[in-house]
Motif scaffolding. Structure first.
Motif, PDB file in Angstrom:
ATOM      1  N   ILE A 176       0.877  -1.301  -0.073  1.00 37.52           N
ATOM      2  CA  ILE A 176      -0.060   0.113  -0.031  1.00 37.52           C
ATOM      3  C   ILE A 176       0.992   1.284  -0.045  1.00 37.52           C
ATOM      4  CG2 ILE A 176      -1.789   1.377   1.174  1.00 37.52           C
ATOM      5  CD1 ILE A 176      -2.587  -1.392   2.318  1.00 37.52           C
ATOM      6  N   THR A 177       1.012   1.832  -1.122  1.00 38.63           N
ATOM      7  CA  THR A 177       2.179   2.766  -1.290  1.00 38.63           C
ATOM      8  C   THR A 177       1.402   4.273  -1.545  1.00 38.63           C
ATOM      9  OG1 THR A 177       1.798   2.228  -3.779  1.00 38.63           O
ATOM     10  CG2 THR A 177       3.647   1.317  -2.545  1.00 38.63           C
ATOM     11  N   ASP A 178       1.113   4.928  -0.623  1.00 39.38           N
ATOM     12  CA  ASP A 178       0.197   5.921  -0.531  1.00 39.38           C
ATOM     13  C   ASP A 178       0.959   7.106  -0.960  1.00 39.38           C
ATOM     14  OD1 ASP A 178      -2.699   5.766  -0.275  1.00 39.38           O
ATOM     15  OD2 ASP A 178      -2.249   4.551   1.616  1.00 39.38           O
ATOM     16  N   HIS A 179       0.569   8.175  -1.578  1.00 42.12           N
ATOM     17  CA  HIS A 179       1.228   9.291  -1.749  1.00 42.12           C
ATOM     18  C   HIS A 179       2.014   9.917  -0.381  1.00 42.12           C
ATOM     19  CE1 HIS A 179       0.045   9.688  -5.929  1.00 42.12           C
ATOM     20  NE2 HIS A 179      -1.165   9.364  -5.287  1.00 42.12           N
ATOM     21  N   ASP A 180       3.262   9.879  -0.641  1.00 41.08           N
ATOM     22  CA  ASP A 180       4.151  10.945   0.431  1.00 41.08           C
ATOM     23  C   ASP A 180       3.965  10.379   1.797  1.00 41.08           C
ATOM     24  OD1 ASP A 180       5.197  12.553  -1.641  1.00 41.08           O
ATOM     25  OD2 ASP A 180       3.204  13.185  -2.071  1.00 41.08           O
ATOM     26  N   ILE A 181       3.210   9.360   2.162  1.00 43.89           N
ATOM     27  CA  ILE A 181       3.357   9.031   3.562  1.00 43.89           C
ATOM     28  C   ILE A 181       3.477   7.426   3.619  1.00 43.89           C
ATOM     29  CG2 ILE A 181       0.887   8.484   3.575  1.00 43.89           C
ATOM     30  CD1 ILE A 181       2.103  10.596   6.261  1.00 43.89           C
ATOM     31  N   LEU A 182       4.440   7.048   4.652  1.00 45.19           N
ATOM     32  CA  LEU A 182       4.826   5.728   4.721  1.00 45.19           C
ATOM     33  C   LEU A 182       4.016   5.015   6.146  1.00 45.19           C
ATOM     34  CD1 LEU A 182       6.547   3.129   4.300  1.00 45.19           C
ATOM     35  CD2 LEU A 182       8.332   4.355   6.014  1.00 45.19           C
ATOM     36  N   CYS A 188      13.777  11.268   2.178  1.00 44.82           N
ATOM     37  CA  CYS A 188      13.280  12.195   1.363  1.00 44.82           C
ATOM     38  C   CYS A 188      12.325  13.055   2.085  1.00 44.82           C
ATOM     39  CB  CYS A 188      12.839  11.905  -0.078  1.00 44.82           C
ATOM     40  SG  CYS A 188      14.051  10.930  -0.825  1.00 44.82           S
ATOM     41  N   TRP A 189      12.361  13.280   3.403  1.00 47.17           N
ATOM     42  CA  TRP A 189      11.180  13.888   4.237  1.00 47.17           C
ATOM     43  C   TRP A 189      11.252  15.454   4.161  1.00 47.17           C
ATOM     44  CZ3 TRP A 189       6.512  12.729   5.414  1.00 47.17           C
ATOM     45  CH2 TRP A 189       5.840  13.588   6.385  1.00 47.17           C
ATOM     46  N   HIS A 190      10.362  16.040   4.270  1.00 40.90           N
ATOM     47  CA  HIS A 190      10.233  17.568   4.580  1.00 40.90           C
ATOM     48  C   HIS A 190       9.225  17.838   5.370  1.00 40.90           C
ATOM     49  CE1 HIS A 190       9.957  21.951   3.763  1.00 40.90           C
ATOM     50  NE2 HIS A 190      10.857  21.899   2.879  1.00 40.90           N
ATOM     51  N   ARG A 191       9.412  18.464   6.460  1.00 37.55           N
ATOM     52  CA  ARG A 191       8.637  18.782   7.641  1.00 37.55           C
ATOM     53  C   ARG A 191       7.309  19.404   7.064  1.00 37.55           C
ATOM     54  NH1 ARG A 191      14.034  18.646   8.937  1.00 37.55           N
ATOM     55  NH2 ARG A 191      14.353  17.502  11.035  1.00 37.55           N
ATOM     56  N   THR A 192       7.306  20.351   6.248  1.00 35.05           N
ATOM     57  CA  THR A 192       6.194  21.171   5.845  1.00 35.05           C
ATOM     58  C   THR A 192       5.573  20.787   4.438  1.00 35.05           C
ATOM     59  OG1 THR A 192       7.608  22.971   5.347  1.00 35.05           O
ATOM     60  CG2 THR A 192       6.854  22.897   7.597  1.00 35.05           C
ATOM     61  N   ALA A 209       2.553  10.971  12.914  1.00 32.52           N
ATOM     62  CA  ALA A 209       3.244   9.553  12.893  1.00 32.52           C
ATOM     63  C   ALA A 209       4.403   9.169  12.220  1.00 32.52           C
ATOM     64  CB  ALA A 209       2.165   8.583  12.899  1.00 32.52           C
ATOM     65  N   VAL A 210       4.803  10.130  11.304  1.00 35.11           N
ATOM     66  CA  VAL A 210       5.958   9.543  10.381  1.00 35.11           C
ATOM     67  C   VAL A 210       7.442   9.778  11.279  1.00 35.11           C
ATOM     68  CG1 VAL A 210       7.551  10.564   8.418  1.00 35.11           C
ATOM     69  CG2 VAL A 210       4.819  10.484   8.152  1.00 35.11           C
ATOM     70  N   VAL A 211       7.873   8.822  10.961  1.00 31.45           N
ATOM     71  CA  VAL A 211       9.259   8.484  11.651  1.00 31.45           C
ATOM     72  C   VAL A 211      10.333   8.818  10.524  1.00 31.45           C
ATOM     73  CG1 VAL A 211      11.193   6.941  12.510  1.00 31.45           C
ATOM     74  CG2 VAL A 211       8.597   6.599  12.789  1.00 31.45           C
ATOM     75  N   PHE A 212      11.264   9.911  10.822  1.00 33.06           N
ATOM     76  CA  PHE A 212      12.202  10.479   9.846  1.00 33.06           C
ATOM     77  C   PHE A 212      13.403  10.657  10.728  1.00 33.06           C
ATOM     78  CE2 PHE A 212      10.007  14.127  11.311  1.00 33.06           C
ATOM     79  CZ  PHE A 212      10.931  15.257  11.582  1.00 33.06           C
ATOM     80  N   ASP A 213      14.677  10.690   9.994  1.00 28.69           N
ATOM     81  CA  ASP A 213      15.663  11.040  10.394  1.00 28.69           C
ATOM     82  C   ASP A 213      15.886  12.660  10.923  1.00 28.69           C
ATOM     83  OD1 ASP A 213      18.455  11.619  11.088  1.00 28.69           O
ATOM     84  OD2 ASP A 213      19.338  10.625   9.688  1.00 28.69           O
ATOM     85  N   GLU A 214      15.669  12.941  11.862  1.00 35.28           N
ATOM     86  CA  GLU A 214      15.695  14.581  12.477  1.00 35.28           C
ATOM     87  C   GLU A 214      16.950  14.993  12.651  1.00 35.28           C
ATOM     88  OE1 GLU A 214      13.458  15.075  16.168  1.00 35.28           O
ATOM     89  OE2 GLU A 214      12.139  13.283  15.610  1.00 35.28           O
ATOM     90  N   SER A 215      18.049  14.533  12.265  1.00 36.73           N
ATOM     91  CA  SER A 215      19.439  14.931  12.197  1.00 36.73           C
ATOM     92  C   SER A 215      19.762  15.377  10.663  1.00 36.73           C
ATOM     93  CB  SER A 215      20.607  13.996  12.465  1.00 36.73           C
ATOM     94  OG  SER A 215      20.636  12.958  11.517  1.00 36.73           O
ATOM     95  N   LYS A 216      18.762  15.240   9.637  1.00 40.63           N
ATOM     96  CA  LYS A 216      19.079  15.522   8.369  1.00 40.63           C
ATOM     97  C   LYS A 216      18.071  16.736   8.362  1.00 40.63           C
ATOM     98  CE  LYS A 216      20.098  11.142   6.244  1.00 40.63           C
ATOM     99  NZ  LYS A 216      19.549  10.102   5.281  1.00 40.63           N
ATOM    100  N   PRO A 217      18.528  17.672   7.264  1.00 40.83           N
ATOM    101  CA  PRO A 217      17.698  18.927   6.788  1.00 40.83           C
ATOM    102  C   PRO A 217      16.604  18.524   6.038  1.00 40.83           C
ATOM    103  CG  PRO A 217      19.647  18.743   5.610  1.00 40.83           C
ATOM    104  CD  PRO A 217      19.885  17.861   6.596  1.00 40.83           C
ATOM    105  N   ASP A 218      15.567  19.282   5.973  1.00 45.95           N
ATOM    106  CA  ASP A 218      14.310  19.022   5.070  1.00 45.95           C
ATOM    107  C   ASP A 218      14.905  18.772   3.583  1.00 45.95           C
ATOM    108  OD1 ASP A 218      12.536  19.310   7.147  1.00 45.95           O
ATOM    109  OD2 ASP A 218      12.162  21.519   6.809  1.00 45.95           O
ATOM    110  N   PHE A 219      14.146  17.973   2.985  1.00 46.14           N
ATOM    111  CA  PHE A 219      14.652  17.385   1.773  1.00 46.14           C
ATOM    112  C   PHE A 219      13.811  18.150   0.744  1.00 46.14           C
ATOM    113  CE2 PHE A 219      14.774  14.898  -2.203  1.00 46.14           C
ATOM    114  CZ  PHE A 219      16.048  14.356  -2.083  1.00 46.14           C
TER     115      PHE A 219
END
Length: 340
Positions: free
Chosen positions: A47-53, A105-109, A122-132
């Motif tokens: 189930i590959t929804d748009h932009d959300i894992l 490839c996560w962007h916060r906004t 609920a998305v888990v992302f690498d918070e040490s990385k800048p917004d992609f």
């Protein structure tokens, strides 16, 4: 010498690797999608929804598993009849490990229009990385693919015809594992997303990638409608058992074929050539690099269930297509003699 190009042992599992639910712009809940696909004989659904894992492990049982995935898109914006998006690129990313829920490839906004806030939170992302930041260019798309791939995802390039992309775009994309040979929904809508020429362009350009079949279903119409979006194209994955990592290992190793109808039972190479056994077909074609096509064609009103082709070890690649009486195809991955 006898080398099985599709493993001799194991079970073929029917899979849809591109699917949308109410978590983005699909019309069915994950539970409804499971009921629909399991009822059609599928064992695997990404189930590959748009932009959300989102994980859907709660749907899993002994006969059915879900893979963790999502679809990303980037494009150029021009005013047009159907909105502002013109050419674009879409790609799916499927986690290879069942515990990998870190979204690359996560962007916060940005890039999550219409997604419910509780899902975004609920998305888990690498918070040490800048917004992609996404960029629609060969370099920008390749960077998205590489970011997903390097973070443990199987990356597919989706529906080039619907995306209005041409040779100059897709030939510049790197780091995909596979491309969609069939996108069922786009074909149903009238786009030429049976893509053998695009696949061969990429092979000729040195890209050693696989090909898959998928529905890309949003289920805007009932399954009884001529515009149904489910069960149109699929990937047959051969694996030792129905476990998450066994399925994704088979994807990594290319132990699958793409289909919109015919079945491939066996595929092997020996000293006599390349051999395929399949369901009823009207023709079976073997294409390779250079001008070395071969074909077995059934007599009128008859069927063939296999073919034996000459093997050309000097060719850069070869692949086989099975066509049934309804004009539906099954396509093997490309195989490369220097790897065999």
């Amino acid at each position: 010498m006898k080398k099985y190009l599709l493993p001799q042992n194991g079970i073929f599992y029917k899979a849809n690797l591109h699917c949308h639910s109410v978590c983005s712009d699909g019309m069915l809940t994950p539970e409804e999608l499971k009921a629909l696909y399991k009822g059609m004989g599928y064992s695997v659904l990404a189930i590959t929804d748009h932009d959300i894992l989102v994980a859907h492990d709660y749907l899993n049982d002994e006969e059915f598993i879900t893979l963790h995935g999502f679809e990303m898109e980037v494009g150029e914006h021009k005013e047009g009849v159907h909105g502002t998006m013109n050419k674009c690129c879409h790609m799916c990313s499927i986690a290879l490990e069942p515990d990998n829920m870190t979204q690359p490839c996560w962007h916060r906004t940005k890039y999550t229009p219409g997604i419910a806030k509780e899902l975004i939170d609920a998305v888990v992302f690498d918070e040490s990385k800048p917004d992609f930041e996404r960029e629609y260019s060969c370099e920008g798309v390749s960077r998205m693919m590489e970011e997903s791939r390097s973070n443990g995802y199987f990356v597919t390039y989706n529906h080039p015809s619907w995306s209005r992309e041409r040779y100059t775009q897709y030939m510049g994309y790197n780091s995909m594992h596979a491309m969609e040979m069939f996108n069922g929904m786009c074909i149903m809508l009238g786009y030429e997303d049976y893509n053998p020429r695009v696949y061969e362009d990429m092979l000729e350009g040195g890209k050693r990638i696989y090909c898959i079949g998928s529905d890309d279903n949003h289920n805007r119409h009932s399954q009884d409608s001529s515009k149904r979006e489910s069960g149109l194209a699929w990937t047959m994955i051969k694996a030792p058992k129905l476990e998450y990592r066994e399925i994704t290992k088979a994807l990594e190793q290319g132990n699958f074929y793409a289909s919109e109808g015919p079945e491939i039972h066996e595929l092997w190479l020996d000293d006599e050539g390349v051999h395929i056994r399949c369901s009823d077909a009207v023709r079976i074609d073997c294409n390779s690099e250079g001008r070395a096509a071969q074909s077995v064609v059934a007599d009128a009103g008859e069927a063939v269930n296999g073919a034996d082709f000459e093997y050309f070890p000097f060719a850069g690649w070869f692949r086989i297509t099975v066509t049934d009486k309804n004009g539906k195809h099954a396509c093997t991955n490309a195989y490369f003699p220097d790897e065999l």
